[in-house]
Write an enzyme that holds these catalytic residues in place. Structure first.
Site, mmCIF file in Angstrom:
data_model
loop_
_atom_site.group_PDB
_atom_site.id
_atom_site.type_symbol
_atom_site.label_atom_id
_atom_site.label_comp_id
_atom_site.label_asym_id
_atom_site.label_seq_id
_atom_site.Cartn_x
_atom_site.Cartn_y
_atom_site.Cartn_z
ATOM 1 N N GLY A 164 0.837 -1.195 0.000
ATOM 2 C CA GLY A 164 0.000 0.000 0.000
ATOM 3 C C GLY A 164 0.865 1.236 0.000
ATOM 4 O O GLY A 164 1.380 1.650 1.035
ATOM 5 N N GLY A 191 2.041 4.953 3.388
ATOM 6 C CA GLY A 191 2.928 3.837 3.058
ATOM 7 C C GLY A 191 4.220 4.290 2.411
ATOM 8 O O GLY A 191 5.313 3.839 2.778
ATOM 9 N N ALA A 248 -8.789 -0.119 6.748
ATOM 10 C CA ALA A 248 -9.213 -1.132 7.719
ATOM 11 C C ALA A 248 -10.456 -1.869 7.222
ATOM 12 O O ALA A 248 -11.198 -1.378 6.376
ATOM 13 C CB ALA A 248 -9.493 -0.470 9.065
ATOM 14 N N SER A 261 0.697 6.725 14.737
ATOM 15 C CA SER A 261 0.130 8.068 14.851
ATOM 16 C C SER A 261 1.169 9.104 14.479
ATOM 17 O O SER A 261 2.350 8.963 14.790
ATOM 18 C CB SER A 261 -0.356 8.317 16.283
ATOM 19 O OG SER A 261 -0.903 9.621 16.399
ATOM 20 N N GLY A 262 0.703 10.144 13.834
ATOM 21 C CA GLY A 262 1.596 11.238 13.452
ATOM 22 C C GLY A 262 1.282 11.790 12.084
ATOM 23 O O GLY A 262 1.865 12.795 11.665
ATOM 24 N N GLY A 263 0.365 11.118 11.367
ATOM 25 C CA GLY A 263 -0.019 11.606 10.055
ATOM 26 C C GLY A 263 1.083 11.469 9.027
ATOM 27 O O GLY A 263 2.075 10.756 9.210
ATOM 28 N N LYS A 295 -3.991 2.103 20.273
ATOM 29 C CA LYS A 295 -4.231 3.147 19.262
ATOM 30 C C LYS A 295 -5.691 3.585 19.268
ATOM 31 O O LYS A 295 -6.002 4.767 19.079
ATOM 32 C CB LYS A 295 -3.837 2.633 17.874
ATOM 33 C CG LYS A 295 -4.059 3.640 16.732
ATOM 34 C CD LYS A 295 -3.347 4.963 16.973
ATOM 35 C CE LYS A 295 -3.191 5.809 15.716
ATOM 36 N NZ LYS A 295 -4.366 6.033 14.929
ATOM 37 N N HIS A 337 -5.973 5.876 22.159
ATOM 38 C CA HIS A 337 -5.266 7.095 21.735
ATOM 39 C C HIS A 337 -6.212 7.969 20.918
ATOM 40 O O HIS A 337 -6.315 9.183 21.147
ATOM 41 C CB HIS A 337 -4.035 6.695 20.903
ATOM 42 C CG HIS A 337 -3.427 7.792 20.079
ATOM 43 N ND1 HIS A 337 -4.038 8.305 18.946
ATOM 44 C CD2 HIS A 337 -2.249 8.465 20.192
ATOM 45 C CE1 HIS A 337 -3.278 9.235 18.417
ATOM 46 N NE2 HIS A 337 -2.185 9.360 19.151
ATOM 47 N N ASN A 338 -6.919 7.370 19.979
ATOM 48 C CA ASN A 338 -7.819 8.145 19.136
ATOM 49 C C ASN A 338 -9.006 8.690 19.926
ATOM 50 O O ASN A 338 -9.500 9.779 19.649
ATOM 51 C CB ASN A 338 -8.314 7.295 17.970
ATOM 52 C CG ASN A 338 -7.229 7.045 16.934
ATOM 53 O OD1 ASN A 338 -6.079 7.413 17.135
ATOM 54 N ND2 ASN A 338 -7.589 6.413 15.842
ATOM 55 N N GLU A 358 -7.767 11.635 21.641
ATOM 56 C CA GLU A 358 -7.652 12.671 20.604
ATOM 57 C C GLU A 358 -9.000 13.358 20.381
ATOM 58 O O GLU A 358 -9.082 14.592 20.319
ATOM 59 C CB GLU A 358 -7.162 12.006 19.314
ATOM 60 C CG GLU A 358 -7.028 12.899 18.114
ATOM 61 C CD GLU A 358 -6.633 12.085 16.883
ATOM 62 O OE1 GLU A 358 -7.367 12.154 15.877
ATOM 63 O OE2 GLU A 358 -5.614 11.368 16.945
ATOM 64 N N LYS A 374 -14.051 8.756 11.563
ATOM 65 C CA LYS A 374 -13.841 7.430 10.976
ATOM 66 C C LYS A 374 -14.230 6.307 11.916
ATOM 67 O O LYS A 374 -14.009 5.135 11.615
ATOM 68 C CB LYS A 374 -12.379 7.281 10.538
ATOM 69 C CG LYS A 374 -12.014 8.190 9.372
ATOM 70 C CD LYS A 374 -10.635 7.872 8.816
ATOM 71 C CE LYS A 374 -10.341 8.700 7.574
ATOM 72 N NZ LYS A 374 -9.008 8.413 7.002
#
Length: 471
Positions: free
Chosen positions: A12, A17, A79, A131-133, A185, A188-189, A192, A263
């Site tokens: 990907g 990616g 996902a 995470s970090g975009g 994660k 974490h979201n 966020e 999302k």
């Protein structure tokens, strides 16, 4: 190059990616990427042509055969079903001992299913939150892997090299068994979501409640980022508030629709917290307010029919004091939001046998990720001193920080109520604090009600056992 065996592969080659693969190559590892789109495969090779060992391909067979064994390959695809489709296509080409990593925001129970399925084939499956975009992927993300501890040693050198660093420590750590990485994660979201909602409410009260203009708002958030509030989300808020629209010349943020999208990861956090009976009201309210934002047409009608003035008249002399109180209020709420998420991780770790170490979680959240903040070092230290701390609010240092700010929180909440400015996440945070510090809650009355209408029984404070009364 034909016989080259690459250290790491990614399936990907979208933005995430491609950037992560280039990050791998920057750190001295050979890397190969697979994508069905030949343009993306070619773009990878072009970007990696200057002194990096990088290859792009559209052939799954070439991709798998070019990886050194045991193979380590990451999936960065949407996902859900796409992950299963890619796994099914690669499975016939893999061998026992190979490692497949899902780097997307997969639901943790899907990861558990994949771990079990691939384990029967002798293949290790890791769910890893990243995470970090886009920028983080290229120059250093926070990474949250979970899976087989022994297999992680194959991944450790690559992951520690590409992760963000804080005080020389990589923002990656093996977190635990099975779906531990995806679960961390997910939470974490959720955190966020909570912090973003708290920032939005703070902005709204300053803008509509006390009448600050765009320049004042931008300057406040920029200044706050030099204080104990220092964090990625406060930093980007200051950047967002200074951006002008190229067409109109006005502040871009004022032209953006207030219908918020999501999302689903925040919703997953809330849903699972309810399954575990862990209260996370700040995060719940953040999810709820994104839902509320979708009812734009009804809100427009209600604004006219249910009009309540939010005038800032009479507050001119008090604005600086209110801004200072808001700074304390936000810091209070941010700490409590982290506390809620970390309690959920503690309970989930016990329920799902993850073996999480919360000081390690706080450590890898200090850099690279969206919720990175200066206060995470204080949080890490709290769990280092007391690894079994039930709730961050019980750490003496954190408790002191909250107590010296709680009066300002009450003042701000009262102001919001008086002005008719919605601050549901902030109010929920204060209610959580007050409920958690209440030695006695009124739920004894609820138990009596349940017994009255349904004979559900109750316990007593003065006797052992379970009781029922014919009311």
């Amino acid at each position: 190059m034909e016989d080259m065996k690459y250290d790491f592969g990614i399936v990907g080659l979208g933005v995430m990616g491609r950037n992560l693969l280039l990050n791998v190559a920057d750190n001295g590892f050979s890397a190969i990427g697979l994508d069905l789109d030949p343009l993306k495969a070619a773009a990878l090779e072009k970007e990696g042509s200057e002194g990096k060992t990088v290859k792009g391909t559209t052939s799954a067979e070439e991709f798998i055969s070019s990886l050194r064994t045991p193979r380590a390959l990451m999936l960065l695809v949407p996902a859900g079903k796409p992950v299963d489709v890619v796994i099914a296509s690669l499975l016939p080409l893999l061998e026992k001992g190979d490692i497949v990593i899902d780097g997307g925001n997969s639901y943790f129970q899907d990861t558990d299913r994949r771990v079990a399925s691939l384990e029967s084939e002798g293949i290790h499956f890791f769910g890893m939150g990243i995470s970090g975009g886009e920028k983080g992927a290229r120059f250093g993300p926070s990474m949250m892997p979970g899976g087989n501890r022994q297999a992680y040693e194959r991944l450790r050198p690559v992951f520690e090299a590409v992760a963000a660093k804080v005080n020389g420590e990589p923002c990656v750590e093996f977190l635990g068994n099975g779906s531990a990485g995806n679960y961390v994660k997910m939470v974490h979201n959720g955190i966020e979501y909570g912090i973003m909602q708290l920032i939005a409410e703070t902005y709204d009260l300053m803008k509509r409640g006390i009448g600050l203009n765009d320049d004042e708002l931008q300057r406040i958030f920029q200044e706050w980022n030099q204080t104990e509030l220092q964090s990625y989300l406060i930093e980007i808020t200051g950047e967002i508030l200074k951006k002008n629209d190229d067409t109109t010349g006005t502040r871009l943020v004022n032209l953006i629709s207030d219908r918020a999208r999501s999302k689903g990861t925040g919703k997953w956090t809330s849903q699972n917290a309810m399954d575990l009976q862990v209260p996370i009201p700040t995060i719940d309210m953040a999810v709820l307010m994104r839902d509320m934002s979708k009812y734009k047409e009804e809100r427009v009608q209600a604004a006219e029919l249910l009009n309540v003035s939010a005038s800032s008249n009479g507050l001119e002399a008090e604005k600086k004091a209110i801004v200072d109180q808001l700074r304390n209020t936000f810091y209070f709420a941010m700490l409590v939001t982290y506390a809620q998420g970390l309690v959920q991780l503690r309970v989930a770790s016990e329920e799902y046998t993850y073996g999480l170490q919360l000081q390690e979680v706080a450590k890898i959240w200090r850099g690279g990720c969206i919720i990175r903040a200066a206060c995470l070092e204080e949080i890490r230290q709290a769990y280092e001193k007391a690894p079994n701390l039930p709730n961050l609010l019980l750490d003496p240092q954190v408790a002191e920080e909250l107590l010296k700010r709680q009066s300002d929180v009450r003042t701000i909440v009262k102001l919001a109520v008086d002005k008719g400015i919605p601050m549901p996440a902030m109010m929920s945070t204060l209610s959580y604090f007050d409920a958690y510090r209440s030695e006695v809650l009124p739920t004894n009355l609820i138990q009596a009600q349940r017994d009255y209408f349904g004979a559900h029984t109750y316990e007593r404070v003065d006797q052992e056992g379970v009781f029922h009364t014919e009311w």
